[in-house]
Design a protein around this motif. Structure first.
Motif, PDB file in Angstrom:
ATOM      1  N   TYR A 174      36.497  44.022  30.927  1.00 50.77           N
ATOM      2  CA  TYR A 174      35.926  42.803  31.508  1.00 50.77           C
ATOM      3  C   TYR A 174      36.307  41.582  30.670  1.00 50.77           C
ATOM      4  CZ  TYR A 174      32.101  39.576  32.817  1.00 50.77           C
ATOM      5  OH  TYR A 174      31.356  38.496  33.210  1.00 50.77           O
ATOM      6  N   TYR A 177      40.037  40.767  31.181  1.00 49.29           N
ATOM      7  CA  TYR A 177      40.294  40.153  32.485  1.00 49.29           C
ATOM      8  C   TYR A 177      39.699  38.747  32.563  1.00 49.29           C
ATOM      9  CZ  TYR A 177      40.133  39.228  37.490  1.00 49.29           C
ATOM     10  OH  TYR A 177      40.270  38.643  38.725  1.00 49.29           O
ATOM     11  N   ILE A 181      43.236  36.998  31.887  1.00 47.12           N
ATOM     12  CA  ILE A 181      43.928  37.045  33.181  1.00 47.12           C
ATOM     13  C   ILE A 181      43.368  36.037  34.172  1.00 47.12           C
ATOM     14  CG2 ILE A 181      44.508  38.541  35.134  1.00 47.12           C
ATOM     15  CD1 ILE A 181      44.342  40.908  33.152  1.00 47.12           C
TER      16      ILE A 181
END
Length: 244
Positions: A174, A177, A181
Motif C-alpha cells: 500500500y 503504491y 505509483i
C-alpha cells in the motif's frame, strides 16, 4: 499543522483544496475509479446498504464531489431529499450533469457550501454522509461538529475514508503504491502532480481507526461501528447522535 495541496503557495488549506478540485474536476471521475481499481464503487454500495432500511430519510452528503455517493443513495434508497454539498463549483458542475443523466433531479439538490459552516438549521437531517472528504477539512472538529449540529437526535453519520493497512504485506504494498505509483500516474493524467502527491500525504496524516472514533466523540457523536474495507485500505465509520 495540516498538509496542504500546494504547500509552497499562499492560501489556507480550504482555499487550496477548492482550487485543487476545480483544477482536477474534468479528470476526477476517471482517475478516482482507475486509481482505486473501481473498488471504491463497492465501498459506496456498502454505505448505501446502511441507509436503505430507513424510511424516507432526509440525507446530507458532504464533500459530494461529482455526486457518486449521492447518486448511489438516490438510486437505491427512497429518500425524502438528498442535499449534495461541496466547496468546489467545478465538481458540482459535473455532479449536476450526472444527476440529470440518472434522472434524479427530483431527489438530489446540489449546493455549493463549506462543510465547516453549513447553511442548514440544526436538526435538519436523518443521515449525514461523507465519502473521502473529511481528511480535506481544514478544521476536522469544526466539520464533525457541524455534522452533529444538523443531525436530528438519533440521526446517523457515515464516513467512508481512506485508512492505513497495518498487516504485512499489504502495509508495505500500500505504501509503495500510494506514495510512489499513484502520485506519478495521477499527476501524469491530471497534469496536477501536487494534487496526487497531496492525496497520500493527507491519508498518512489523517487520524484513522480509533483515533477518528475519538474525534467523533469530541464532536458529540457516539461511534457504533468501524468497518475496515479491502485489507484496511479504507474504513467505514458509523456514529449516532444521542437522543435528547
Amino acid at each position: 499543522m495540516s498538509v496542504k495541496p500546494y504547500g509552497n503557495q499562499i492560501g489556507s488549506k480550504k482555499e487550496q483544496v477548492t482550487q485543487m478540485f476545480n483544477r482536477i474536476a474534468p479528470k476526477y471521475d476517471l482517475l478516482n475509479h482507475l486509481l482505486s481499481f473501481r473498488i471504491d464503487k463497492l465501498w459506496r454500495r456498502r454505505v448505501v446498504k446502511l441507509i436503505k432500511p430507513l424510511r424516507m430519510p432526509d440525507v446530507l452528503d458532504l464533500a459530494t464531489g461529482t455526486g457518486d455517493l449521492a447518486i448511489a443513495i438516490g438510486r437505491k434508497v427512497k429518500p425524502n431529499v438528498i442535499y449534495g454539498v461541496d466547496i468546489s463549483s467545478g465538481m458540482l458542475a459535473l455532479a449536476a450533469k450526472k444527476v440529470l443523466k440518472h434522472q434524479l433531479q427530483h431527489k438530489i439538490v446540489l449546493k455549493e457550501g463549506d462543510s465547516e459552516n453549513l447553511p442548514f438549521e440544526k436538526h435538519s437531517f436523518d443521515v449525514v454522509t461523507v465519502a473521502f472528504g473529511v481528511r480535506n477539512f481544514e478544521n476536522l472538529q469544526a466539520g464533525l461538529s457541524e455534522m452533529a449540529r444538523v443531525l436530528r437526535p438519533g440521526g446517523m453519520v457515515i464516513v467512508l475514508e481512506f485508512s492505513k493497512p497495518l498487516s504485512f504485506p499489504m502495509k508495505q504494498l500500500y505504501r509503495l503504491y500510494f506514495t510512489r505509483i499513484l502520485p506519478w500516474w495521477g499527476g501524469l493524467i491530471s497534469r496536477d502532480k501536487e494534487a496526487y502527491s497531496y492525496l497520500p500525504a493527507s491519508v498518512l496524516q489523517f487520524p484513522d481507526g480509533k483515533d477518528f472514533d475519538d474525534e467523533l466523540v469530541k464532536a458529540g457523536l457516539n461511534p457504533v461501528r468501524r468497518w475496515k474495507q479491502t485489507f484496511g485500505i479504507a474504513t467505514i465509520y458509523v456514529a449516532l447522535k444521542p437522543e435528547q
